[in-house]
Motif scaffolding. Structure first.
Motif, PDB file in Angstrom:
ATOM      1  N   SER A 138       0.804  -1.217   0.000  1.00 40.58           N
ATOM      2  CA  SER A 138       0.000   0.000   0.000  1.00 40.58           C
ATOM      3  C   SER A 138       0.842   1.274   0.000  1.00 40.58           C
ATOM      4  CB  SER A 138      -0.938   0.011   1.213  1.00 40.58           C
ATOM      5  OG  SER A 138      -0.192   0.086   2.423  1.00 40.58           O
ATOM      6  N   GLN A 139       2.137   1.156   0.328  1.00 41.64           N
ATOM      7  CA  GLN A 139       3.027   2.311   0.413  1.00 41.64           C
ATOM      8  C   GLN A 139       3.956   2.440  -0.795  1.00 41.64           C
ATOM      9  OE1 GLN A 139       3.102   4.736   2.492  1.00 41.64           O
ATOM     10  NE2 GLN A 139       2.706   4.117   4.605  1.00 41.64           N
ATOM     11  N   VAL A 140       3.961   1.468  -1.673  1.00 41.64           N
ATOM     12  CA  VAL A 140       4.928   1.460  -2.772  1.00 41.64           C
ATOM     13  C   VAL A 140       4.782   2.702  -3.651  1.00 41.64           C
ATOM     14  CG1 VAL A 140       5.607   0.289  -4.904  1.00 41.64           C
ATOM     15  CG2 VAL A 140       5.248  -1.037  -2.808  1.00 41.64           C
ATOM     16  N   ARG A 141       3.555   3.029  -4.051  1.00 46.08           N
ATOM     17  CA  ARG A 141       3.361   4.171  -4.962  1.00 46.08           C
ATOM     18  C   ARG A 141       3.691   5.500  -4.311  1.00 46.08           C
ATOM     19  NH1 ARG A 141      -2.194   2.977  -8.462  1.00 46.08           N
ATOM     20  NH2 ARG A 141      -1.405   1.103  -9.523  1.00 46.08           N
ATOM     21  N   ALA A 142       3.613   5.561  -2.996  1.00 49.11           N
ATOM     22  CA  ALA A 142       3.948   6.803  -2.304  1.00 49.11           C
ATOM     23  C   ALA A 142       5.442   6.916  -2.038  1.00 49.11           C
ATOM     24  CB  ALA A 142       3.171   6.889  -0.992  1.00 49.11           C
ATOM     25  N   LEU A 143       6.078   5.806  -1.642  1.00 55.51           N
ATOM     26  CA  LEU A 143       7.467   5.876  -1.191  1.00 55.51           C
ATOM     27  C   LEU A 143       8.484   5.779  -2.319  1.00 55.51           C
ATOM     28  CD1 LEU A 143       9.451   6.046   1.167  1.00 55.51           C
ATOM     29  CD2 LEU A 143       9.341   3.553   1.340  1.00 55.51           C
ATOM     30  N   VAL A 144       8.301   4.854  -3.239  1.00 59.39           N
ATOM     31  CA  VAL A 144       9.325   4.636  -4.265  1.00 59.39           C
ATOM     32  C   VAL A 144       9.586   5.892  -5.102  1.00 59.39           C
ATOM     33  CG1 VAL A 144       9.907   3.322  -6.337  1.00 59.39           C
ATOM     34  CG2 VAL A 144       9.035   2.131  -4.313  1.00 59.39           C
ATOM     35  N   PRO A 145       8.565   6.606  -5.595  1.00 60.66           N
ATOM     36  CA  PRO A 145       8.867   7.854  -6.327  1.00 60.66           C
ATOM     37  C   PRO A 145       9.562   8.900  -5.461  1.00 60.66           C
ATOM     38  CG  PRO A 145       6.630   7.115  -6.796  1.00 60.66           C
ATOM     39  CD  PRO A 145       7.126   6.289  -5.648  1.00 60.66           C
ATOM     40  N   ARG A 146       9.202   8.968  -4.192  1.00 63.51           N
ATOM     41  CA  ARG A 146       9.890   9.918  -3.296  1.00 63.51           C
ATOM     42  C   ARG A 146      11.366   9.584  -3.170  1.00 63.51           C
ATOM     43  NH1 ARG A 146       4.702  10.271  -1.251  1.00 63.51           N
ATOM     44  NH2 ARG A 146       4.102  12.245  -0.197  1.00 63.51           N
ATOM     45  N   LEU A 147      11.670   8.308  -3.008  1.00 60.19           N
ATOM     46  CA  LEU A 147      13.073   7.909  -2.922  1.00 60.19           C
ATOM     47  C   LEU A 147      13.818   8.222  -4.217  1.00 60.19           C
ATOM     48  CD1 LEU A 147      12.718   4.473  -1.090  1.00 60.19           C
ATOM     49  CD2 LEU A 147      13.796   6.537  -0.175  1.00 60.19           C
TER      50      LEU A 147
END
Length: 435
Positions: free
Chosen positions: A240-249
């Motif tokens: 559930s966090q992949v789309r939020a976290l990966v682009p931020r990283l």
């Protein structure tokens, strides 16, 4: 390996919790309360020279952090010794790590000198020049203050083992297989502390704040360009966090300052170890299809571009120790997957720390299998040079005493405490020649 020490959770089975009790009414008197402020002054007064020496192998940011942690650990030495009451040692022999040179010098040289007659340090051949520079800066003023006898000897491992065999205690930092080889050459009664490494995963649960976690992950991965055993080698992200976290990283890595390690603005610099570049290049080539950002390496310039890879869940995947600015994320669907992964044979053997953000199912635990839990914090947030370091994985760190090897968080003064001495283990004769 990072020369620092992490505060482990309270465990009554480990020796670090021995204090000054009625059972041991005569702790070693070191006079540390009087001498330690003077030792701290030595570090502060030689700040510029030390930072110059450290930036031969560390970024300016990491070197400044190392200096402050060294001062803090030294200032906390009186409390540490009062808490652990280490017995007097005649000789300590230490294989220094190839990073965190000042911090290791303080943890395995200066602080033990308060309860040890003679300390012999062997610098890693890879960074011998920088290590000797630190010793040349600090050695003379420390001797004038009477802070024990600290001898740094650049020599082969075989030559140094002769010193180790005549020592009460030995500290080894490096690969577990090399630590086992050292153990085989020591008398049974020698106290041996072996410091290894682990993947130190970060778990990003469904309740985590992506911005907070992004900053924490970069802090945990990019310290000294990733060249630290406390850097995280794997980020386990709830789907559930992949789309939020990966682009931020990916966006954050794109803005990382890459340059000369002496520049205070530089976060990633050329790596000190050519084999770290080679290992990163091989891993990135094998996993090219999972690259989100970066991926370039240059063996001639010793550089690895800040890189992000994202993998699907693979329960049998166990990351290498990158020692480079490679951020590796892997998606999970349920906390039970993470729990099983941490309890696998591979991770149980090398369990150090696991940082847990926003994953209620893993919260509130002191450890999972052999990994000590850092809740809502990364390893560098909780580092404490006066408390035990590591987890319970035998490959991450272990103590050997009379042939018995035990994986647990390690602190020399605690392991040298009166209740851990064992039969026949005590100060040896002091009539020894020096170099």
């Amino acid at each position: 390996m990072h020369g620092g020490v992490i505060e482990a959770s309270v465990d009554p089975l480990t020796p670090q919790h021995h204090g000054r009790t009625a059972a041991f009414p005569h702790p070693v008197r070191t006079g540390s309360e009087d001498i330690v402020p003077k030792l701290v002054d030595v570090l502060v007064q030689n700040r510029d020279e030390l930072l110059t020496a450290l930036t031969e192998i560390s970024t300016a940011q990491a070197a400044g952090d190392e200096l402050m942690r060294s001062v803090k650990a030294l200032a906390g030495a009186p409390w540490e010794l009062l808490r652990n009451s280490p017995r007097r040692l005649a000789r300590l022999a230490t294989f220094l790590p190839s990073n965190n040179l000042l911090y290791s010098y303080v943890l395995f040289g200066v602080v033990p000198s308060l309860y040890t007659d003679e300390i012999r340090l062997r610098p890693s051949a890879r960074v011998a020049r920088a290590a000797l520079a630190v010793h040349e800066i600090l050695g003379p003023p420390l001797r004038r203050l009477g802070a024990g006898r600290i001898v740094m000897t650049p020599c082969t491992q075989r030559e140094f083992l002769a010193d180790c065999a005549r020592s009460d205690a030995v500290v080894f930092t490096g690969r577990p297989e090399n630590g086992a080889a050292v153990a085989a050459r020591l008398p049974a009664g020698t106290l041996l502390l072996s410091f290894g490494s682990g993947p130190n995963p970060v778990v990003v649960g469904p309740d985590a704040d992506p911005d907070t976690v992004c900053r924490a992950v970069l802090d945990a991965r990019l310290h000294n360009s990733g060249q630290d055993c406390l850097c995280t080698d794997l980020v386990l992200v709830h789907r559930s966090q992949v789309r939020a976290l990966v682009p931020r990283l990916a966006d954050a890595l794109a803005g990382i300052r890459v340059g000369d390690r002496r520049d205070p603005a530089t976060r990633v610099a050329p790596l000190v170890y050519p084999d770290a570049v080679e290992d990163a290049a091989a891993f990135l080539a094998t996993h090219r299809e999972f690259t989100v950002r970066g991926g370039r390496t240059d063996l001639a310039r010793h550089t690895v571009e800040p890189t992000l890879l994202h993998l699907p869940w693979q329960e049998d995947f166990h990351p290498p120790e990158f020692f480079s600015p490679v951020v590796l994320t892997m998606a999970y669907d349920a906390p039970g997957q993470v729990d099983r992964w941490l309890r696998s044979a591979e991770e149980t053997a090398r369990g150090m720390y696991v940082s847990v953000f926003g994953e209620p199912a893993l919260a509130g635990r002191s450890r999972i299998a052999t990994s000590v839990v850092c809740e809502e914090r990364v390893t560098f947030d909780v580092e404490d040079g006066n408390r035990p370091f590591g987890g319970y994985g035998p490959l991450a760190g272990n103590v050997r005493r009379h042939g018995i090897v035990t994986g647990r968080p390690l602190l020399l003064s605690a392991e040298a405490g009166p209740s851990t001495a064992g039969p026949g283990v005590g100060p040896r004769s002091r009539g020894r020649t020096g170099s």
